[in-house]
Design a protein around this motif. Structure first.
Motif, PDB file in Angstrom:
ATOM      1  N   ALA A 131      34.284  33.373  44.979  1.00 20.28           N
ATOM      2  CA  ALA A 131      33.675  34.580  44.970  1.00 20.28           C
ATOM      3  C   ALA A 131      33.909  35.579  46.373  1.00 20.28           C
ATOM      4  O   ALA A 131      34.140  36.508  46.447  1.00 20.28           O
ATOM      5  N   TRP A 132      34.158  34.520  47.454  1.00 17.01           N
ATOM      6  CA  TRP A 132      34.515  35.051  48.773  1.00 17.01           C
ATOM      7  C   TRP A 132      35.842  35.772  48.860  1.00 17.01           C
ATOM      8  O   TRP A 132      36.102  36.597  49.287  1.00 17.01           O
ATOM      9  N   GLU A 133      36.736  35.005  47.920  1.00 19.63           N
ATOM     10  CA  GLU A 133      38.120  35.556  47.863  1.00 19.63           C
ATOM     11  C   GLU A 133      37.984  37.007  47.065  1.00 19.63           C
ATOM     12  O   GLU A 133      38.993  37.823  47.193  1.00 19.63           O
ATOM     13  N   GLU A 134      37.061  36.951  46.231  1.00 19.93           N
ATOM     14  CA  GLU A 134      37.173  38.154  45.336  1.00 19.93           C
ATOM     15  C   GLU A 134      36.541  39.173  46.065  1.00 19.93           C
ATOM     16  O   GLU A 134      37.466  40.422  45.937  1.00 19.93           O
ATOM     17  N   ASN A 135      35.731  39.081  46.750  1.00 17.68           N
ATOM     18  CA  ASN A 135      35.348  40.155  47.832  1.00 17.68           C
ATOM     19  C   ASN A 135      36.463  40.681  48.730  1.00 17.68           C
ATOM     20  O   ASN A 135      36.571  41.710  49.118  1.00 17.68           O
ATOM     21  N   ARG A 136      37.415  39.634  49.024  1.00 18.75           N
ATOM     22  CA  ARG A 136      38.395  39.863  50.047  1.00 18.75           C
ATOM     23  C   ARG A 136      39.529  40.804  49.319  1.00 18.75           C
ATOM     24  O   ARG A 136      40.166  41.701  49.692  1.00 18.75           O
ATOM     25  N   HIS A 137      39.713  40.548  47.999  1.00 16.82           N
ATOM     26  CA  HIS A 137      40.643  41.268  46.903  1.00 16.82           C
ATOM     27  C   HIS A 137      40.069  42.644  47.076  1.00 16.82           C
ATOM     28  O   HIS A 137      40.995  43.713  46.826  1.00 16.82           O
ATOM     29  N   LYS A 138      38.792  42.880  46.815  1.00 13.55           N
ATOM     30  CA  LYS A 138      38.196  44.128  46.812  1.00 13.55           C
ATOM     31  C   LYS A 138      38.361  44.913  48.249  1.00 13.55           C
ATOM     32  O   LYS A 138      38.453  45.897  48.272  1.00 13.55           O
TER      33      LYS A 138
END
Length: 329
Positions: A131-138
């Motif tokens: 989830a943290w990495e998905e936020n980084r993608h955003k």
């Protein structure tokens, strides 16, 4: 929390006990970037026993893989190259940015919501990192559209899912579909020469990270179903079938969206074909694209422990489609 609409995303608040991974301060050097990229795309388990789904050993090695292959790149220091007018227009006109930003916004919340429900500390930590990495993608996408002046539709507030498991399944299988095509499209864009190599390389860590994400999802799904008693497993498999039906319906239909001026417009959720034309100047056929997707899918997974499970649905469908197609396209 089921009724909550989230204006601000913070995985630390959503998943008790999660702490973001440490990241080096300052701008990373070329050697550090190369080392991080190498570690992110290759991992082998040192245990000799069978990694049987549902076992503690399988779960432990899956989660260790995800921790060990973390890439500490920081969106704030990514260098966005200057583009000539034609390339900039090509980037701005790609029909993906609204969906891409909103998809990452949904994915980060859905993954954190499901991680919050898990009793297993290792798997909860891995999904929270996802989830943290998905936020980084955003953040990467947000920084890019800001750098190149891409206008986006206003984002609606993201709502906490009523059924976190359903939401996680939708996100996980959706990423398995989208990443399979994205791997091929990304390579097609690189080969076409229509985009500067510096821009392609800037996105490379994100693409490989998506490979890690669906590798984690495939092994989580196998681990989870293997631990269910038979009566709960039947319910789970029915839910998985419902998710695939939902995703199939979503991709053959048209989604209503709002453009940058606030006007309603039709937007095709299945932008694979239009995306291929955009990144190759129309120079690639469907058969060639499917073959490229298969090759890139294999290449990106090739560095990871062979005993870990891979997503299989899209490669199987692509091979079936290729067998049914005439070789002349």
């Amino acid at each position: 929390m089921n009724e909550q609409t989230l204006e601000r995303f913070d995985v630390v608040e959503l998943v008790p006990g999660f702490r973001p991974p440490p990241q080096a301060a300052g701008t990373p050097t070329g050697a550090a970037l190369a080392d991080a990229s190498r570690r992110a795309r290759a991992w082998s388990s040192d245990v000799q026993d069978e990694l049987k789904p549902g076992t503690d050993l399988h779960r432990r090695e899956v989660c260790r893989m995800f921790r060990d292959t973390f890439n500490p790149y920081r969106p704030a220091v990514l260098d966005w190259p200057r583009l000539d007018a034609a390339t900039l227009q090509r980037i701005v006109s790609l029909p993906i940015w609204d969906i891409a930003v909103q998809t990452e916004g949904k994915a980060r919340l859905r993954m954190a919501a499901y991680a919050r429900t898990l009793g297993d500390a290792d798997m909860r930590e891995a999904l929270a990192l996802n989830a943290w990495e998905e936020n980084r993608h955003k953040e990467v996408l947000s920084n890019m559209v800001r750098a190149y002046g891409i206008r986006l539709a206003p984002e609606a507030a993201y709502e906490y899912p009523d059924d976190p498991e359903w939401a996680y399944l939708v996100t996980g299988y959706s990423e398995c579909i989208d990443s399979f095509f994205a791997f091929g499209l990304f390579e097609a864009a690189r080969r076409s020469g229509l985009f500067p190599p510096e821009l392609v390389e800037t996105f490379e860590p994100v693409m490989q990270e998506e490979c890690r994400h669906i590798l984690l999802f495939a092994n989580w799904a196998a681990w989870h179903r293997a631990r269910l008693p038979w009566w709960r497993r039947i319910r789970f498999e029915l839910k998985v079938l419902a998710v695939w039906a939902f995703l199939g319906w979503e991709r053959i239909g048209l989604a209503r969206s709002i453009d940058a001026e606030g006007n309603a417009q039709a937007q095709d959720n299945n932008f694979t074909v239009s995306g291929a034309r955009s990144v190759t100047d129309g120079a690639i056929k469907v058969r060639e694209l499917l073959a490229l997707c298969l090759a890139e899918n294999e290449r990106r997974f090739s560095g990871y422990e062979a005993r870990l499970l891979r997503p299989t649905a899209m490669p199987r469908l692509a091979r079936l489609a290729l067998r049914c197609m005439r070789k002349d396209g």
